[in-house]
Write a protein that holds these residues in place. Structure first.
Motif, PDB file in Angstrom:
ATOM      1  N   LEU A  89      12.609  14.152 -10.025  1.00 16.09           N
ATOM      2  CA  LEU A  89      13.125  13.152  -9.099  1.00 16.09           C
ATOM      3  C   LEU A  89      13.077  11.781  -9.754  1.00 16.09           C
ATOM      4  CD1 LEU A  89      11.329  14.194  -5.793  1.00 16.09           C
ATOM      5  CD2 LEU A  89      13.531  14.982  -6.696  1.00 16.09           C
ATOM      6  N   TYR A  90      14.139  11.030  -9.566  1.00 16.11           N
ATOM      7  CA  TYR A  90      14.202   9.645 -10.035  1.00 16.11           C
ATOM      8  C   TYR A  90      14.316   8.752  -8.812  1.00 16.11           C
ATOM      9  CZ  TYR A  90      16.222   5.371 -12.001  1.00 16.11           C
ATOM     10  OH  TYR A  90      16.484   4.066 -12.323  1.00 16.11           O
ATOM     11  N   LEU A  91      13.385   7.803  -8.686  1.00 14.97           N
ATOM     12  CA  LEU A  91      13.356   6.856  -7.576  1.00 14.97           C
ATOM     13  C   LEU A  91      13.772   5.491  -8.114  1.00 14.97           C
ATOM     14  CD1 LEU A  91      11.392   9.249  -6.932  1.00 14.97           C
ATOM     15  CD2 LEU A  91      10.175   7.672  -5.466  1.00 14.97           C
ATOM     16  N   PRO A  92      15.064   5.135  -8.004  1.00 14.80           N
ATOM     17  CA  PRO A  92      15.534   3.857  -8.555  1.00 14.80           C
ATOM     18  C   PRO A  92      14.776   2.669  -7.963  1.00 14.80           C
ATOM     19  CG  PRO A  92      17.382   5.254  -7.915  1.00 14.80           C
ATOM     20  CD  PRO A  92      16.148   5.890  -7.375  1.00 14.80           C
ATOM     21  N   SER A  93      14.366   1.752  -8.815  1.00 13.75           N
ATOM     22  CA  SER A  93      13.556   0.612  -8.383  1.00 13.75           C
ATOM     23  C   SER A  93      14.265  -0.234  -7.326  1.00 13.75           C
ATOM     24  CB  SER A  93      13.165  -0.253  -9.581  1.00 13.75           C
ATOM     25  OG  SER A  93      14.300  -0.768 -10.229  1.00 13.75           O
ATOM     26  N   LYS A  94      15.584  -0.317  -7.374  1.00 18.36           N
ATOM     27  CA  LYS A  94      16.306  -1.131  -6.394  1.00 18.36           C
ATOM     28  C   LYS A  94      16.243  -0.532  -4.989  1.00 18.36           C
ATOM     29  CE  LYS A  94      20.857   0.868  -7.287  1.00 18.36           C
ATOM     30  NZ  LYS A  94      22.194   0.603  -7.788  1.00 18.36           N
ATOM     31  N   HIS A  95      15.872   0.746  -4.873  1.00 19.08           N
ATOM     32  CA  HIS A  95      15.780   1.395  -3.572  1.00 19.08           C
ATOM     33  C   HIS A  95      14.336   1.603  -3.101  1.00 19.08           C
ATOM     34  CE1 HIS A  95      20.054   2.034  -3.400  1.00 19.08           C
ATOM     35  NE2 HIS A  95      20.042   2.666  -4.555  1.00 19.08           N
ATOM     36  N   LEU A  96      13.359   1.247  -3.915  1.00 14.49           N
ATOM     37  CA  LEU A  96      11.950   1.354  -3.513  1.00 14.49           C
ATOM     38  C   LEU A  96      11.553   0.086  -2.766  1.00 14.49           C
ATOM     39  CD1 LEU A  96      10.198   2.888  -6.637  1.00 14.49           C
ATOM     40  CD2 LEU A  96      10.417   3.915  -4.380  1.00 14.49           C
ATOM     41  N   HIS A  97      11.032   0.276  -1.560  1.00 13.16           N
ATOM     42  CA  HIS A  97      10.661  -0.860  -0.730  1.00 13.16           C
ATOM     43  C   HIS A  97       9.167  -0.816  -0.426  1.00 13.16           C
ATOM     44  CE1 HIS A  97      14.879  -1.749  -0.293  1.00 13.16           C
ATOM     45  NE2 HIS A  97      15.070  -0.492   0.024  1.00 13.16           N
ATOM     46  N   PRO A  98       8.407  -1.794  -0.919  1.00 12.61           N
ATOM     47  CA  PRO A  98       6.964  -1.822  -0.680  1.00 12.61           C
ATOM     48  C   PRO A  98       6.633  -2.297   0.736  1.00 12.61           C
ATOM     49  CG  PRO A  98       7.620  -3.640  -2.103  1.00 12.61           C
ATOM     50  CD  PRO A  98       8.849  -2.847  -1.823  1.00 12.61           C
ATOM     51  N   LEU A  99       5.638  -1.644   1.323  1.00 12.00           N
ATOM     52  CA  LEU A  99       5.138  -2.025   2.650  1.00 12.00           C
ATOM     53  C   LEU A  99       3.641  -2.286   2.548  1.00 12.00           C
ATOM     54  CD1 LEU A  99       6.858   0.682   4.863  1.00 12.00           C
ATOM     55  CD2 LEU A  99       7.659  -1.638   4.427  1.00 12.00           C
ATOM     56  N   LYS A 155       0.830  -1.203   0.000  1.00  9.97           N
ATOM     57  CA  LYS A 155       0.000   0.000   0.000  1.00  9.97           C
ATOM     58  C   LYS A 155       0.862   1.249   0.000  1.00  9.97           C
ATOM     59  CE  LYS A 155      -3.832  -2.302   0.609  1.00  9.97           C
ATOM     60  NZ  LYS A 155      -4.498  -2.752  -0.550  1.00  9.97           N
ATOM     61  N   VAL A 156       2.135   1.086   0.384  1.00  6.87           N
ATOM     62  CA  VAL A 156       3.055   2.203   0.539  1.00  6.87           C
ATOM     63  C   VAL A 156       4.412   1.808  -0.026  1.00  6.87           C
ATOM     64  CG1 VAL A 156       4.259   3.648   2.234  1.00  6.87           C
ATOM     65  CG2 VAL A 156       1.905   2.968   2.659  1.00  6.87           C
ATOM     66  N   LEU A 157       5.082   2.762  -0.685  1.00  7.48           N
ATOM     67  CA  LEU A 157       6.467   2.578  -1.108  1.00  7.48           C
ATOM     68  C   LEU A 157       7.342   3.488  -0.270  1.00  7.48           C
ATOM     69  CD1 LEU A 157       6.236   2.535  -4.997  1.00  7.48           C
ATOM     70  CD2 LEU A 157       6.822   0.627  -3.510  1.00  7.48           C
ATOM     71  N   THR A 158       8.482   2.986   0.184  1.00  3.40           N
ATOM     72  CA  THR A 158       9.417   3.811   0.937  1.00  3.40           C
ATOM     73  C   THR A 158      10.753   3.877   0.209  1.00  3.40           C
ATOM     74  OG1 THR A 158      10.241   1.946   2.240  1.00  3.40           O
ATOM     75  CG2 THR A 158       8.362   3.150   3.126  1.00  3.40           C
ATOM     76  N   ILE A 159      11.469   4.974   0.452  1.00  2.84           N
ATOM     77  CA  ILE A 159      12.805   5.159  -0.121  1.00  2.84           C
ATOM     78  C   ILE A 159      13.551   6.122   0.783  1.00  2.84           C
ATOM     79  CG2 ILE A 159      12.048   7.015  -1.660  1.00  2.84           C
ATOM     80  CD1 ILE A 159      14.113   5.866  -3.731  1.00  2.84           C
ATOM     81  N   ARG A 160      14.827   5.883   0.967  1.00  2.00           N
ATOM     82  CA  ARG A 160      15.646   6.771   1.797  1.00  2.00           C
ATOM     83  C   ARG A 160      15.979   8.043   1.019  1.00  2.00           C
ATOM     84  NH1 ARG A 160      17.674   5.058   6.396  1.00  2.00           N
ATOM     85  NH2 ARG A 160      19.445   6.457   6.165  1.00  2.00           N
ATOM     86  N   PRO A 161      16.048   9.196   1.694  1.00  2.00           N
ATOM     87  CA  PRO A 161      16.309  10.476   1.024  1.00  2.00           C
ATOM     88  C   PRO A 161      17.581  10.502   0.180  1.00  2.00           C
ATOM     89  CG  PRO A 161      15.597  10.864   3.273  1.00  2.00           C
ATOM     90  CD  PRO A 161      15.796   9.375   3.135  1.00  2.00           C
ATOM     91  N   GLU A 162      18.623   9.796   0.619  1.00  2.00           N
ATOM     92  CA  GLU A 162      19.887   9.810  -0.126  1.00  2.00           C
ATOM     93  C   GLU A 162      19.839   8.938  -1.371  1.00  2.00           C
ATOM     94  OE1 GLU A 162      20.459   6.752   3.230  1.00  2.00           O
ATOM     95  OE2 GLU A 162      19.513   8.712   3.037  1.00  2.00           O
ATOM     96  N   ASN A 163      18.786   8.125  -1.529  1.00  2.00           N
ATOM     97  CA  ASN A 163      18.668   7.268  -2.713  1.00  2.00           C
ATOM     98  C   ASN A 163      17.824   7.881  -3.826  1.00  2.00           C
ATOM     99  OD1 ASN A 163      20.256   5.232  -1.606  1.00  2.00           O
ATOM    100  ND2 ASN A 163      18.537   4.314  -0.559  1.00  2.00           N
ATOM    101  N   ILE A 164      17.226   9.024  -3.564  1.00  2.00           N
ATOM    102  CA  ILE A 164      16.459   9.734  -4.589  1.00  2.00           C
ATOM    103  C   ILE A 164      17.432  10.610  -5.374  1.00  2.00           C
ATOM    104  CG2 ILE A 164      14.627  11.407  -5.041  1.00  2.00           C
ATOM    105  CD1 ILE A 164      13.378  10.524  -2.342  1.00  2.00           C
ATOM    106  N   LEU A 165      17.381  10.540  -6.684  1.00  2.00           N
ATOM    107  CA  LEU A 165      18.282  11.318  -7.529  1.00  2.00           C
ATOM    108  C   LEU A 165      17.537  12.497  -8.139  1.00  2.00           C
ATOM    109  CD1 LEU A 165      20.060   8.376  -9.370  1.00  2.00           C
ATOM    110  CD2 LEU A 165      20.788   9.561  -7.287  1.00  2.00           C
ATOM    111  N   ILE A 166      18.183  13.650  -8.145  1.00  2.00           N
ATOM    112  CA  ILE A 166      17.608  14.852  -8.756  1.00  2.00           C
ATOM    113  C   ILE A 166      18.209  15.027 -10.138  1.00  2.00           C
ATOM    114  CG2 ILE A 166      17.386  17.362  -8.614  1.00  2.00           C
ATOM    115  CD1 ILE A 166      17.527  17.115  -5.578  1.00  2.00           C
ATOM    116  N   ASN A 167      17.339  15.214 -11.151  1.00  2.00           N
ATOM    117  CA  ASN A 167      17.793  15.423 -12.529  1.00  2.00           C
ATOM    118  C   ASN A 167      18.862  14.406 -12.910  1.00  2.00           C
ATOM    119  OD1 ASN A 167      16.062  17.634 -12.550  1.00  2.00           O
ATOM    120  ND2 ASN A 167      17.680  19.101 -12.179  1.00  2.00           N
TER     121      ASN A 167
END
Length: 101
Positions: free
Chosen positions: A89-99, A24-36
């Protein structure tokens, strides 16, 4: 949800590397989000605007307003971005964690 590795939120579809059948929720750490990102990804992208920033010494912490809400992004770089900058913002799939909650 579209399949066991995709989650749809509003008009955006996010791909993950993990099975998320009950997610129901995806989580990602702030340092794993890439800008441009220079990786030229074709998915997991969100347009946003920087609304605040904080210098942390080795990095900058940004608050980015998007159609999905606000994201906190931590980025190491030599020059800071500015409040009001339009970013993607780019959220790499390897860093997205479903909860499942």
């Amino acid at each position: 949800m579209i399949n066991d590795r995709q989650i749809k939120s509003k008009d955006l579809v996010f791909l993950t590397d993990e099975n998320n059948i009950q997610a129901k929720v995806l989580t990602i750490r702030p340092e794993n989000i890439l800008i441009n990102s220079e990786e030229n990804p074709s998915n997991n992208l969100i347009d946003g605007t920087i609304t605040s920033l904080e210098y942390l010494g080795q990095s900058f912490k940004y608050k980015v307003s998007t159609s999905l809400g606000d994201f906190t992004v931590e980025e190491s770089r030599k020059s800071m971005r500015s409040s009001g900058d339009k970013v993607q913002l780019y959220l790499p799939s390897k860093h997205l964690h479903p909860l499942s909650r």
